[in-house]
Every structure is written in structure tokens, then in C-alpha cells.
Motif scaffolding. Sequence first.
Motif, mmCIF file in Angstrom:
data_model
loop_
_atom_site.group_PDB
_atom_site.id
_atom_site.type_symbol
_atom_site.label_atom_id
_atom_site.label_comp_id
_atom_site.label_asym_id
_atom_site.label_seq_id
_atom_site.Cartn_x
_atom_site.Cartn_y
_atom_site.Cartn_z
ATOM 1 N N LEU A 49 -4.179 6.851 1.953
ATOM 2 C CA LEU A 49 -4.906 5.695 2.474
ATOM 3 C C LEU A 49 -4.104 4.407 2.349
ATOM 4 C CD1 LEU A 49 -8.554 6.315 1.192
ATOM 5 C CD2 LEU A 49 -7.493 7.025 3.334
ATOM 6 N N LYS A 50 -3.263 4.304 1.315
ATOM 7 C CA LYS A 50 -2.382 3.135 1.105
ATOM 8 C C LYS A 50 -3.174 1.860 0.850
ATOM 9 C CE LYS A 50 1.179 5.741 2.204
ATOM 10 N NZ LYS A 50 2.171 6.194 1.208
ATOM 11 N N PHE A 51 -4.382 1.984 0.294
ATOM 12 C CA PHE A 51 -5.179 0.797 -0.023
ATOM 13 C C PHE A 51 -4.756 0.266 -1.384
ATOM 14 C CE2 PHE A 51 -9.112 -1.216 -1.692
ATOM 15 C CZ PHE A 51 -9.264 -2.194 -0.728
ATOM 16 N N TYR A 152 -3.497 -13.132 -2.177
ATOM 17 C CA TYR A 152 -3.167 -13.386 -0.773
ATOM 18 C C TYR A 152 -2.242 -12.295 -0.232
ATOM 19 C CZ TYR A 152 -0.859 -15.784 3.168
ATOM 20 O OH TYR A 152 -0.321 -16.116 4.396
ATOM 21 N N SER A 153 -1.210 -11.948 -0.991
ATOM 22 C CA SER A 153 -0.262 -10.921 -0.546
ATOM 23 C C SER A 153 -0.946 -9.570 -0.394
ATOM 24 C CB SER A 153 0.898 -10.826 -1.547
ATOM 25 O OG SER A 153 1.587 -12.054 -1.642
ATOM 26 N N ILE A 154 -1.791 -9.219 -1.361
ATOM 27 C CA ILE A 154 -2.491 -7.936 -1.298
ATOM 28 C C ILE A 154 -3.484 -7.922 -0.134
ATOM 29 C CG2 ILE A 154 -4.110 -6.442 -2.523
ATOM 30 C CD1 ILE A 154 -2.774 -7.293 -5.125
ATOM 31 N N PHE A 155 -4.172 -9.035 0.088
ATOM 32 C CA PHE A 155 -5.143 -9.120 1.181
ATOM 33 C C PHE A 155 -4.497 -8.788 2.514
ATOM 34 C CE2 PHE A 155 -7.275 -11.439 4.572
ATOM 35 C CZ PHE A 155 -8.614 -11.179 4.351
ATOM 36 N N TRP A 156 -3.334 -9.380 2.799
ATOM 37 C CA TRP A 156 -2.714 -9.161 4.093
ATOM 38 C C TRP A 156 -1.961 -7.837 4.157
ATOM 39 C CZ3 TRP A 156 -4.640 -11.418 7.965
ATOM 40 C CH2 TRP A 156 -5.185 -12.692 7.862
ATOM 41 N N LEU A 157 -1.491 -7.305 3.048
ATOM 42 C CA LEU A 157 -0.898 -5.967 3.061
ATOM 43 C C LEU A 157 -1.949 -4.926 3.446
ATOM 44 C CD1 LEU A 157 1.390 -6.022 -0.114
ATOM 45 C CD2 LEU A 157 2.146 -5.679 2.239
ATOM 46 N N ASN A 158 -3.189 -5.152 3.022
ATOM 47 C CA ASN A 158 -4.267 -4.218 3.346
ATOM 48 C C ASN A 158 -4.830 -4.410 4.756
ATOM 49 O OD1 ASN A 158 -4.406 -2.758 0.912
ATOM 50 N ND2 ASN A 158 -5.678 -4.329 -0.051
ATOM 51 N N SER A 159 -4.444 -5.484 5.424
ATOM 52 C CA SER A 159 -5.096 -5.859 6.678
ATOM 53 C C SER A 159 -4.421 -5.304 7.922
ATOM 54 C CB SER A 159 -5.176 -7.394 6.784
ATOM 55 O OG SER A 159 -5.957 -7.919 5.738
ATOM 56 N N PHE A 160 -3.326 -4.595 7.763
ATOM 57 C CA PHE A 160 -2.630 -3.992 8.901
ATOM 58 C C PHE A 160 -2.416 -2.505 8.635
ATOM 59 C CE2 PHE A 160 -1.534 -8.462 9.020
ATOM 60 C CZ PHE A 160 -1.631 -8.772 10.367
ATOM 61 N N ALA A 162 -1.045 0.854 7.653
ATOM 62 C CA ALA A 162 0.056 1.078 6.713
ATOM 63 C C ALA A 162 1.077 2.044 7.293
ATOM 64 C CB ALA A 162 -0.488 1.628 5.393
ATOM 65 N N GLN A 163 2.333 1.757 7.006
ATOM 66 C CA GLN A 163 3.393 2.680 7.409
ATOM 67 C C GLN A 163 3.223 3.995 6.654
ATOM 68 O OE1 GLN A 163 7.330 1.240 6.621
ATOM 69 N NE2 GLN A 163 8.316 2.772 7.893
ATOM 70 N N ASN A 164 3.318 5.104 7.350
ATOM 71 C CA ASN A 164 3.112 6.435 6.770
ATOM 72 C C ASN A 164 1.691 6.610 6.240
ATOM 73 O OD1 ASN A 164 5.867 7.082 7.241
ATOM 74 N ND2 ASN A 164 6.430 6.109 5.294
ATOM 75 N N GLY A 165 0.758 5.828 6.775
ATOM 76 C CA GLY A 165 -0.639 5.982 6.389
ATOM 77 C C GLY A 165 -1.332 7.041 7.226
ATOM 78 N N ARG A 173 -7.812 -1.800 4.761
ATOM 79 C CA ARG A 173 -8.989 -2.617 4.477
ATOM 80 C C ARG A 173 -10.178 -2.188 5.331
ATOM 81 N NH1 ARG A 173 -11.612 -7.381 5.868
ATOM 82 N NH2 ARG A 173 -12.283 -8.624 4.061
ATOM 83 N N GLU A 174 -9.940 -1.871 6.601
ATOM 84 C CA GLU A 174 -11.027 -1.411 7.464
ATOM 85 C C GLU A 174 -11.558 -0.067 6.994
ATOM 86 O OE1 GLU A 174 -10.144 -3.175 11.893
ATOM 87 O OE2 GLU A 174 -8.799 -1.621 11.139
ATOM 88 N N ILE A 175 -10.670 0.795 6.535
ATOM 89 C CA ILE A 175 -11.098 2.123 6.091
ATOM 90 C C ILE A 175 -11.973 2.036 4.849
ATOM 91 C CG2 ILE A 175 -10.268 4.324 5.167
ATOM 92 C CD1 ILE A 175 -7.794 3.987 6.950
#
Length: 281
Positions: A49-51, A152-160, A162-165, A173-175
Motif C-alpha cells: 500500500l505504501k501508506f 507536510y512531507s508525509i502528507f504529500w508523499l501519501n497524496s500521489f 506510489a511507485q511500485n504500489g 491516502r485515498e486508499i
Amino acid sequence: TTHISTDHVRTSTVTLPFDIIERYRDIVICADIMKVNGHPFFVTTSRNLKFITGEFITNMQTRTLLTCLSNVRATYAKRGFHIRHAHMDGQFEPLVVPLARLGITANIVSRGEHVPEIERCIRTIKERSRSVYTVLPFRHIPRRLTVELIYYSIFWLNSFPAQNGISNKYSPREIITGHTLDYNKHCQLEFGEYVQTHEETDNTMAPRTVGAIALRPTGNTQGGHYFLSLTTGRRINRQKWTPLPMPNEVIDQVHRLARTNKSPQGFAFTDRNNIPLDDDD
């Protein structure tokens, strides 16, 4: 400024395909502790999931870490995912029995070993955070600004996605949260931007705005934002604001807040033993 009524809030939840929930229902997480300018953060990431989750903690006691893991477990459970295994290093060994009561099997690595997924995750957070820090006009930031930069960094990392997700369409974040972002609502401000937040108004001569530093979106449907109040040094949550050019007095005030917090200068990442984190893979 004048009072502006809030529009009707329309709530919606992202409906995941059944095969995603069925196939990835059982979760494996990896956890570790990192320090930024001496402030500890409990960080986790999930396989597939890469969350990513990150929580600022005041101490590294067993009770505090167990509370953090319980919060992470509840976040996944809300969408039907269940943590079955947790990969951690020796510091988390006292959590083996408490986690077993929660149905989580803790895998503790041997001395000298590391969990590669969480080490790489922390390295990514470090890279994103330092990239933002280098373009800020501040060179001495208070503790709250440091904490919010990591969030802030974690918020936007979760918002797109994920590579190899597991999905090229849904972000982590949506999941996990079921909420999607709106560019027009959640991408209006940069981290560190100067604004005047709109406060509640009346017919007196009390100030109707407050100088503040933009932090990150709250993630709610309305498009609210977190700010650092330059008056109190605390985080505030506002819906309306006016962005303005940043005067030198604002930079001086941020440096003054940092000195009041006795925050160290710079932006240093270390492990739980205060050993600097390098960029080796």
C-alpha cells in the motif's frame, strides 16, 4: 475583511475495487523512530500500500510507542485493512506481547540489522523535507515549524500514487482514508508562505486578521489549512486567508520564536541514538 459564509459541505468517499480490499486486507507494516533537530517521530510504512504515517512523540517509552501503534492500527481498520505483522528493530522488543494481544505479530530484527523498507522511507522523508527547508527564508525555525514540515512531507508523499504500489490510479491516502484532494482547495499555499488569516469579526476595533505562516492542508473537504500564528507561536486552523509578500519583520519574528523554543539551528536528521542519518542506500 468581512465574514463569508461557508458553503454546504458535500462529503464523499472513494470506493475501492473489491479485489484491492480482498487481496491486500492483511497488512505488513515497518516501523522505526527518527529524530529531527532532536525531536523524535514514530514513522511507519506499509508494504504494497505504501501508506506512510508519522507522529511527533514527546518520549520513546513503551507506553507511548504502543499508543502510536494502536492509532496506526485504527487508521487501517477504518477501511477494512488489518495489520497482521510489524517489522521493527530491537528497541520495540518490549512491545511483542502487547502487540500479540492486538493480533499483530512483531518481527524483531537482530542487532546490527535494519528493516530496509522503513529505512528507505525515512530517507525519502528526509530528502523531501530538506528540499523544502532550503528554499525557506528562515535559517532558525521553532519546534512547531519543524514538526509541521515533517507532516507536510508525509502528507504529500501519501497524496500521489506510489511507485511500485498497488494502483496507478489511487494514492495511498485515498486508499486508507477514502478522501481525495481538490487542486483548487488544497494546493493554494506553499509551506512557509506568509498570510494574514481572517479571524471572527465584530463591530469593535479588534484586529480582524492575524499574521501567520502557512503549514499544510488539513485535508478536510472544505480546503482548510494549518498555520503557525506569529502572535502565539501555536498552530491554528483557518478557512480564509490573504497571502502577502513576506516582510523582514516576519523573518525576525520566526527566528525570535525559535530562540524562545531553544531550537537548534539548521535541519538535522538523526536516528534514535542521535547518530546522524547519512544518504547511503
